[in-house]
Each structure stands twice: as structure tokens, then as C-alpha cells.
Design a protein around this motif. Structure first.
Motif, PDB file in Angstrom:
ATOM      1  N   GLU A  69       0.792  -1.168  -0.017  1.00 20.80           N
ATOM      2  CA  GLU A  69       0.101  -0.090  -0.094  1.00 20.80           C
ATOM      3  C   GLU A  69       1.046   1.270  -0.014  1.00 20.80           C
ATOM      4  O   GLU A  69       0.632   2.306  -0.555  1.00 20.80           O
ATOM      5  CB  GLU A  69      -0.756  -0.110   1.179  1.00 20.80           C
ATOM      6  CG  GLU A  69      -1.949   1.065   1.126  1.00 20.80           C
ATOM      7  CD  GLU A  69      -3.050   1.070   2.504  1.00 20.80           C
ATOM      8  OE1 GLU A  69      -3.410   2.091   2.932  1.00 20.80           O
ATOM      9  OE2 GLU A  69      -3.017  -0.195   3.033  1.00 20.80           O
ATOM     10  N   GLY A  70       1.891   1.260   0.731  1.00 18.88           N
ATOM     11  CA  GLY A  70       2.911   2.507   0.871  1.00 18.88           C
ATOM     12  C   GLY A  70       3.588   2.646  -0.572  1.00 18.88           C
ATOM     13  O   GLY A  70       3.670   3.588  -0.904  1.00 18.88           O
ATOM     14  N   LYS A  71       3.869   1.490  -1.331  1.00 19.69           N
ATOM     15  CA  LYS A  71       4.513   1.773  -2.601  1.00 19.69           C
ATOM     16  C   LYS A  71       3.444   2.120  -3.683  1.00 19.69           C
ATOM     17  O   LYS A  71       3.742   3.039  -4.361  1.00 19.69           O
ATOM     18  CB  LYS A  71       4.975   0.155  -3.026  1.00 19.69           C
ATOM     19  CG  LYS A  71       6.014  -0.204  -2.508  1.00 19.69           C
ATOM     20  CD  LYS A  71       6.923  -1.407  -3.039  1.00 19.69           C
ATOM     21  CE  LYS A  71       8.255  -1.710  -2.417  1.00 19.69           C
ATOM     22  NZ  LYS A  71       8.628  -2.762  -2.795  1.00 19.69           N
ATOM     23  N   LYS A  72       2.067   1.855  -3.366  1.00 15.38           N
ATOM     24  CA  LYS A  72       1.128   2.296  -4.248  1.00 15.38           C
ATOM     25  C   LYS A  72       0.896   3.746  -3.960  1.00 15.38           C
ATOM     26  O   LYS A  72       0.792   4.442  -5.175  1.00 15.38           O
ATOM     27  CB  LYS A  72      -0.302   1.555  -3.952  1.00 15.38           C
ATOM     28  CG  LYS A  72      -1.288   2.041  -4.797  1.00 15.38           C
ATOM     29  CD  LYS A  72      -2.637   1.362  -4.501  1.00 15.38           C
ATOM     30  CE  LYS A  72      -3.004   1.755  -3.038  1.00 15.38           C
ATOM     31  NZ  LYS A  72      -3.893   3.031  -3.080  1.00 15.38           N
ATOM     32  N   ASP A  73       0.891   3.973  -2.924  1.00 13.23           N
ATOM     33  CA  ASP A  73       0.830   5.482  -2.500  1.00 13.23           C
ATOM     34  C   ASP A  73       1.720   6.384  -3.075  1.00 13.23           C
ATOM     35  O   ASP A  73       1.563   7.484  -3.871  1.00 13.23           O
ATOM     36  CB  ASP A  73       0.612   5.844  -0.970  1.00 13.23           C
ATOM     37  CG  ASP A  73      -0.552   5.326  -0.124  1.00 13.23           C
ATOM     38  OD1 ASP A  73      -1.412   4.758  -1.112  1.00 13.23           O
ATOM     39  OD2 ASP A  73      -0.687   5.334   1.032  1.00 13.23           O
ATOM     40  N   GLN A  74       3.091   5.882  -3.101  1.00 17.01           N
ATOM     41  CA  GLN A  74       4.073   6.665  -3.523  1.00 17.01           C
ATOM     42  C   GLN A  74       4.103   6.734  -5.220  1.00 17.01           C
ATOM     43  O   GLN A  74       4.278   7.855  -5.887  1.00 17.01           O
ATOM     44  CB  GLN A  74       5.416   6.002  -3.134  1.00 17.01           C
ATOM     45  CG  GLN A  74       5.819   6.191  -1.871  1.00 17.01           C
ATOM     46  CD  GLN A  74       7.142   5.330  -1.445  1.00 17.01           C
ATOM     47  OE1 GLN A  74       8.160   5.496  -2.049  1.00 17.01           O
ATOM     48  NE2 GLN A  74       6.911   4.112  -0.710  1.00 17.01           N
ATOM     49  N   GLY A  75       3.756   5.701  -5.772  1.00 20.01           N
ATOM     50  CA  GLY A  75       3.354   5.744  -7.348  1.00 20.01           C
ATOM     51  C   GLY A  75       2.217   6.579  -7.746  1.00 20.01           C
ATOM     52  O   GLY A  75       2.508   7.428  -8.766  1.00 20.01           O
TER      53      GLY A  75
END
Length: 56
Positions: free
Chosen positions: A34-40
Motif C-alpha cells: 500500500e505504501g508503494k502504491k501511494d508513492q506511485g
């Protein structure tokens, strides 16, 4: 884009990084993803802002 939008995107990126770190430390792969998605998402918004700024 305005300053407020850029600040919101920077905050979203920071929250994403924090989620990724917490997920990594706790072994929570869902939170890490989820953190990686938010950054993307934040990165995509930043690219869109840069394009709009150059066209204005």
C-alpha cells in the motif's frame, strides 16, 4: 498546479514511504505494498503537475 496541491502530493508521498517502512519492519506485506502504491500515485500526480506547469 498550486502550492497546496504540491504540498498534498508531497505529504502523500511521505505517508507512502512511512507505510512502506512500517510494513517492512513489521513484516506486513499488504501495508508495504500500500505504501508503494501511494508513492506511485503521488509520483504520477507530480508528473502531471510538471506537464501542466510547462504548458502554462
Amino acid at each position: 498546479m498550486g502550492f497546496i496541491d504540491k504540498a498534498k502530493n508531497a505529504a502523500e508521498d511521505a505517508v507512502g514511504k512511512a507505510k512502506e517502512v512500517v510494513g517492512d519492519v513489521t513484516g506486513n506485506d499488504d501495508l508495504k505494498a500500500e505504501g508503494k502504491k501511494d508513492q506511485g500515485v503521488s509520483g504520477a500526480k507530480k508528473v502531471g503537475e510538471n506537464i501542466k506547469d510547462k504548458l502554462s
